[in-house]
Design a protein around this motif. Structure first.
Motif, PDB file in Angstrom:
ATOM      1  N   GLN A  17       0.804  -1.218   0.000  1.00 36.19           N
ATOM      2  CA  GLN A  17       0.000   0.000   0.000  1.00 36.19           C
ATOM      3  C   GLN A  17       0.843   1.277   0.000  1.00 36.19           C
ATOM      4  OE1 GLN A  17      -3.124  -0.097   3.021  1.00 36.19           O
ATOM      5  NE2 GLN A  17      -3.226  -2.335   2.876  1.00 36.19           N
ATOM      6  N   THR A  18       2.154   1.136   0.141  1.00 29.16           N
ATOM      7  CA  THR A  18       3.040   2.297   0.139  1.00 29.16           C
ATOM      8  C   THR A  18       3.669   2.464  -1.234  1.00 29.16           C
ATOM      9  OG1 THR A  18       3.590   1.952   2.479  1.00 29.16           O
ATOM     10  CG2 THR A  18       5.083   3.328   1.196  1.00 29.16           C
ATOM     11  N   ARG A  19       3.572   3.640  -1.771  1.00 31.12           N
ATOM     12  CA  ARG A  19       4.201   3.933  -3.062  1.00 31.12           C
ATOM     13  C   ARG A  19       5.662   4.285  -2.804  1.00 31.12           C
ATOM     14  NH1 ARG A  19       0.829   5.658  -7.326  1.00 31.12           N
ATOM     15  NH2 ARG A  19       2.350   7.275  -7.836  1.00 31.12           N
ATOM     16  N   ILE A  20       6.557   3.417  -3.237  1.00 32.49           N
ATOM     17  CA  ILE A  20       7.973   3.633  -2.953  1.00 32.49           C
ATOM     18  C   ILE A  20       8.464   4.926  -3.583  1.00 32.49           C
ATOM     19  CG2 ILE A  20       8.742   2.250  -4.930  1.00 32.49           C
ATOM     20  CD1 ILE A  20      11.167   1.409  -3.230  1.00 32.49           C
ATOM     21  N   GLU A  21       7.900   5.286  -4.728  1.00 30.98           N
ATOM     22  CA  GLU A  21       8.345   6.520  -5.379  1.00 30.98           C
ATOM     23  C   GLU A  21       7.980   7.754  -4.565  1.00 30.98           C
ATOM     24  OE1 GLU A  21       4.475   5.333  -7.590  1.00 30.98           O
ATOM     25  OE2 GLU A  21       6.071   4.431  -6.383  1.00 30.98           O
ATOM     26  N   ASP A  22       6.887   7.678  -3.784  1.00 28.91           N
ATOM     27  CA  ASP A  22       6.510   8.805  -2.921  1.00 28.91           C
ATOM     28  C   ASP A  22       7.467   8.935  -1.748  1.00 28.91           C
ATOM     29  OD1 ASP A  22       4.389   9.307  -4.590  1.00 28.91           O
ATOM     30  OD2 ASP A  22       2.903   8.317  -3.318  1.00 28.91           O
ATOM     31  N   VAL A  23       7.829   7.784  -1.156  1.00 33.44           N
ATOM     32  CA  VAL A  23       8.753   7.808  -0.013  1.00 33.44           C
ATOM     33  C   VAL A  23      10.133   8.269  -0.463  1.00 33.44           C
ATOM     34  CG1 VAL A  23       9.873   6.414   1.761  1.00 33.44           C
ATOM     35  CG2 VAL A  23       7.473   6.006   1.185  1.00 33.44           C
ATOM     36  N   GLY A  68      25.809   0.502  -5.348  1.00 28.27           N
ATOM     37  CA  GLY A  68      25.348  -0.841  -5.042  1.00 28.27           C
ATOM     38  C   GLY A  68      24.241  -0.931  -4.017  1.00 28.27           C
ATOM     39  N   GLU A  69      23.833   0.197  -3.410  1.00 28.83           N
ATOM     40  CA  GLU A  69      22.742   0.150  -2.431  1.00 28.83           C
ATOM     41  C   GLU A  69      21.440  -0.225  -3.132  1.00 28.83           C
ATOM     42  OE1 GLU A  69      22.995   0.205   0.641  1.00 28.83           O
ATOM     43  OE2 GLU A  69      24.645   1.468   1.303  1.00 28.83           O
ATOM     44  N   GLY A  70      20.621  -1.024  -2.441  1.00 26.50           N
ATOM     45  CA  GLY A  70      19.357  -1.406  -3.043  1.00 26.50           C
ATOM     46  C   GLY A  70      18.455  -2.100  -2.037  1.00 26.50           C
ATOM     47  N   GLY A  71      17.193  -2.270  -2.402  1.00 23.47           N
ATOM     48  CA  GLY A  71      16.244  -2.941  -1.519  1.00 23.47           C
ATOM     49  C   GLY A  71      14.835  -2.436  -1.750  1.00 23.47           C
ATOM     50  N   ASP A  72      13.958  -2.712  -0.788  1.00 20.47           N
ATOM     51  CA  ASP A  72      12.576  -2.263  -0.905  1.00 20.47           C
ATOM     52  C   ASP A  72      12.381  -0.970  -0.129  1.00 20.47           C
ATOM     53  OD1 ASP A  72      12.597  -3.030   1.734  1.00 20.47           O
ATOM     54  OD2 ASP A  72      11.182  -4.685   1.503  1.00 20.47           O
ATOM     55  N   VAL A  73      11.140  -0.574   0.070  1.00 24.93           N
ATOM     56  CA  VAL A  73      10.856   0.711   0.713  1.00 24.93           C
ATOM     57  C   VAL A  73      11.295   0.702   2.170  1.00 24.93           C
ATOM     58  CG1 VAL A  73       8.490   0.095   1.392  1.00 24.93           C
ATOM     59  CG2 VAL A  73       9.087   2.497   0.984  1.00 24.93           C
ATOM     60  N   TYR A  74      11.227  -0.458   2.822  1.00 24.91           N
ATOM     61  CA  TYR A  74      11.710  -0.549   4.207  1.00 24.91           C
ATOM     62  C   TYR A  74      13.218  -0.337   4.269  1.00 24.91           C
ATOM     63  CZ  TYR A  74       7.155  -2.677   5.228  1.00 24.91           C
ATOM     64  OH  TYR A  74       5.818  -2.917   5.372  1.00 24.91           O
ATOM     65  N   THR A  75      13.916  -0.978   3.345  1.00 24.86           N
ATOM     66  CA  THR A  75      15.371  -0.827   3.299  1.00 24.86           C
ATOM     67  C   THR A  75      15.756   0.628   3.082  1.00 24.86           C
ATOM     68  OG1 THR A  75      15.501  -3.024   2.306  1.00 24.86           O
ATOM     69  CG2 THR A  75      17.484  -1.665   2.213  1.00 24.86           C
ATOM     70  N   PHE A  76      15.044   1.297   2.177  1.00 29.43           N
ATOM     71  CA  PHE A  76      15.361   2.696   1.903  1.00 29.43           C
ATOM     72  C   PHE A  76      15.199   3.544   3.147  1.00 29.43           C
ATOM     73  CE2 PHE A  76      14.327   7.034   0.767  1.00 29.43           C
ATOM     74  CZ  PHE A  76      15.335   7.343  -0.133  1.00 29.43           C
ATOM     75  N   LEU A  77      14.075   3.361   3.856  1.00 29.25           N
ATOM     76  CA  LEU A  77      13.825   4.166   5.052  1.00 29.25           C
ATOM     77  C   LEU A  77      14.859   3.860   6.138  1.00 29.25           C
ATOM     78  CD1 LEU A  77      11.772   6.316   5.780  1.00 29.25           C
ATOM     79  CD2 LEU A  77      10.433   4.580   6.951  1.00 29.25           C
ATOM     80  N   GLN A  78      15.237   2.585   6.278  1.00 29.28           N
ATOM     81  CA  GLN A  78      16.254   2.224   7.262  1.00 29.28           C
ATOM     82  C   GLN A  78      17.582   2.910   6.967  1.00 29.28           C
ATOM     83  OE1 GLN A  78      15.201  -2.263   7.011  1.00 29.28           O
ATOM     84  NE2 GLN A  78      16.395  -2.059   8.873  1.00 29.28           N
TER      85      GLN A  78
END
Length: 636
Positions: free
Chosen positions: A16-22, A66-76
């Motif tokens: 439900q979270t739009r990663i592009e918005d975060v 090389g950083e990567g991941g999902d929206v949780y990873t980005f916020l972390q």
């Protein structure tokens, strides 16, 4: 404490979270395709965008660092918060109620309570900040002004004033719709003899924030002589506020700490303000307790780099007993950090705020520049307790310091400090001091050796694990079809589908690519019906324990296919056909080798059967080559 967050909630919040918005809150993203956005990477300096976001798949990857991941990873990574904190922040962002496992509906209320406590603290901070401008708060404003802080500085740190009325703040927040039980749970109010009352009265306040920037408590400074409740007061322990796990100013300092790999530990709120106003924006302070292991864990998270601690922890304290005790604790902690820990001692016992008042901003910057190693400070503090003008004093100094130097675990550093110790004490025989330190280190090490090895084997299971798989080069021409096939399966599973699933493992000769292929199969295959972020996450769980392959999954899920969006189906057909053709080619080579070793006369039936297989495979290979060529030509 809340229970565990169920996997279904983690997945639902991510979906439900739009990663592009975060990501867009931190990075300016530009559309680069139907399901691809690019921008400048927030994790390293670059001039050409190499940071990619795939909204449909819910993942990001930077091909520069090389950083990567999902929206949780980005916020972390961006906010330097834990996984649980990232999930909870995104839940609050989209208004999702987490059903913590282990508590049923009560846990639902707990999560709602947490959000309400955050809101109550935010409302209290605004109330207190507004009160700072009232005539009653003149004494608080004078306190700040006398220490060199103007209104801008006060606003930057969120300073406020608790008014004299017993329940002024409580009544104000009750009118906003908060319940007394919420204000009490937040540590803002308490039950008095005649009803609810404010916890803080007639005090200057500083809001204490977590890494995400939420106000979770307050520190309050005494202003009036008839206030007998102590010079400083803090919010009591609450669901939000754990004094051993928060640092004042860390929300403001975290990015500079992570970027500069340096943190300055001071003792008070005004010291943090003074340091930041002087340009030392990595300063933080503990809140109502000594700087401890939990605080250090927060700092470690900010300054870890490829699982290796690098950076500097700089303490500013007086050369008194408390400072010495803090220094000596470094020897008992993890010395990979202690070896990079420093002390900055202000002249005449002044704290940073006093030093800034006395000598201005440059004096604070110079104080940090003149830092000395923690080991040196601790050893010299012990030496200073002895009279080195006498033989007895020098012997006593060595007796006190040799065991301390011996506890330095870095052998080269320990030997160097042993040599310096001889000079500091005034002992002519350097070799004798060095020998005593080595002997003590051997004796001390013998006592802890077995236990340390057992402890390391328990706490570092990776020591028993095989080395991580080496990742292949992205541009290796020998492996391009393997890479493109995996990208197709991760990004367009509905198109790759059963054709990809039919590819045998032998098609993937690189160990990393084979590991991804096996993870795809373990997740149900490309034809499983999953798609988007849920599909990539399912595959990722199959390689999560391999530090080389896990990032590769995200990389392959984000790296664009080298064709326009409308040519993707033809391109995938071409890549998969080519992958099949290469494998069939290897089978043909094996059969030809067997035929050369067989005698048609000795085993005519076996020879003819094998020859029939060869003819069939040759025909199948030609059809695959035609399919690969036709689809590839259409995709160009």
């Amino acid at each position: 404490m809340p229970g565990r967050i169920p996997d279904r909630d983690i997945a639902a919040i991510r979906e439900q979270t739009r990663i592009e918005d975060v990501v867009g809150d931190y990075v300016t993203l530009r559309r680069a395709g139907a399901d691809r956005m690019t921008g400048l990477c927030p994790f390293h300096d670059e001039k050409t965008p190499s940071f990619h976001v795939r909204p449909h798949h819910g993942h990001f990857h930077c091909f520069g660092c090389g950083e990567g991941g999902d929206v949780y990873t980005f916020l972390q990574k961006q906010e330097h918060v834990s996984f649980v904190e990232a999930v909870e922040q995104l839940a609050d962002r989209i208004g999702y109620t987490i059903n913590y496992k282990g508590g049923g509906t009560a846990i639902k209320r707990d999560r709602g309570t947490r959000a309400r406590l955050v809101a109550a603290n935010a409302a209290a901070q605004q109330f207190y900040a507004e009160q700072l401008a009232t005539p009653e708060a003149q004494v608080a404003r004078d306190f700040l002004t006398e220490r060199g802080f103007d209104g801008t500085a006060a606003a930057h740190f969120g300073c406020g004033y608790a008014p004299a009325g017993w329940d002024t703040m409580t009544k104000a927040l009750l009118k906003l719709g908060f319940q007394f039980s919420e204000l009490e749970a937040a540590g803002l109010s308490k039950q008095g003899r005649k009803g609810p009352i404010d916890r803080f009265h007639r005090r200057l306040l500083w809001p204490i924030r977590n890494l995400g920037g939420d106000v979770i408590g307050f520190g309050a400074r005494k202003l009036f002589d008839d206030d007998n409740l102590g010079k400083y007061m803090n919010t009591p322990e609450t669901m939000l506020y754990k004094k051993s796990q928060v640092l004042f100013g860390l929300d403001l300092a975290k990015r500079d700490i992570a970027k500069g790999h340096q943190v300055v530990i001071v003792e008070g709120y005004t010291d943090v303000m003074a340091m930041h106003m002087a340009g030392v924006t990595t300063a933080v302070a503990s809140c109502g307790t000594a700087f401890g292991e939990d605080h250090l864990a927060l700092i470690r998270r900010l300054m870890m780099d490829d699982s290796y601690f690098r950076g500097e922890v700089i303490y500013t304290f007086d050369g008194d007993d408390a400072g010495q005790a803090a220094a000596l604790k470094a020897f008992e902690g993890e010395q990979s950090i202690a070896g990079q820990t420093f002390v900055a001692v202000a002249p005449d016992g002044m704290d940073p705020c006093e030093l800034r008042q006395s000598a201005g901003d440059p004096a604070l910057r110079d104080l940090i520049a003149r830092r000395i190693p923690m080991f040196q400070f601790a050893i010299k503090s012990l030496i200073a307790q002895q009279n080195l003008d006498t033989a007895e004093g020098r012997v006593a100094a060595l007796r006190e310091t040799v065991p301390v130097v011996a506890r330095i675990r870095d052998v080269a550093l320990r030997d160097e400090y042993a040599r310096q110790l001889a000079g500091w004490v005034g002992w002519d025989d350097v070799a004798q001091v060095l020998s005593r330190v080595r002997a003590e280190a051997k004796r001390h090490g013998g006592r802890r050796g077995a236990n340390a090895r057992q402890r390391n084997s328990r706490t570092r299971p990776e020591a028993m694990s095989p080395p991580p798989t080496a990742r292949p080069l992205p541009n290796d021409p020998r492996l391009w079809h393997q890479r493109e096939a995996l990208k197709a399966a991760l990004q367009y599973p509905a198109i790759a589908g059963t054709v990809f699933d039919s590819l045998p493992g032998e098609c993937f000769t690189d160990p990393s690519y084979l590991a991804v292929r096996e993870a795809i199969a373990a997740a149900g295959g490309a034809a499983s019906g999953l798609g988007g972020a849920a599909w990539v996450d399912a595959v990722h769980h199959g390689v999560i324990d391999d530090p080389a392959v896990a990032p590769l999954v995200t990389e392959l899920a984000v790296e664009p296919l080298p064709v326009e969006d409308d040519r993707v189906p033809q391109y995938i057909s071409s890549v998969l056909a080519r992958s099949q053709e290469i494998w069939v080619g290897s089978q043909i080579a094996d059969i030809k080798s067997k035929l050369r070793r067989m005698s048609p006369a000795g085993d005519p039936d076996g020879y003819n059967a094998l020859f029939g297989d060869l003819v069939a495979l040759e025909a199948y290979r030609r059809s695959l080559l035609e399919q690969a060529f036709d689809a590839g030509a259409d995709a160009v």
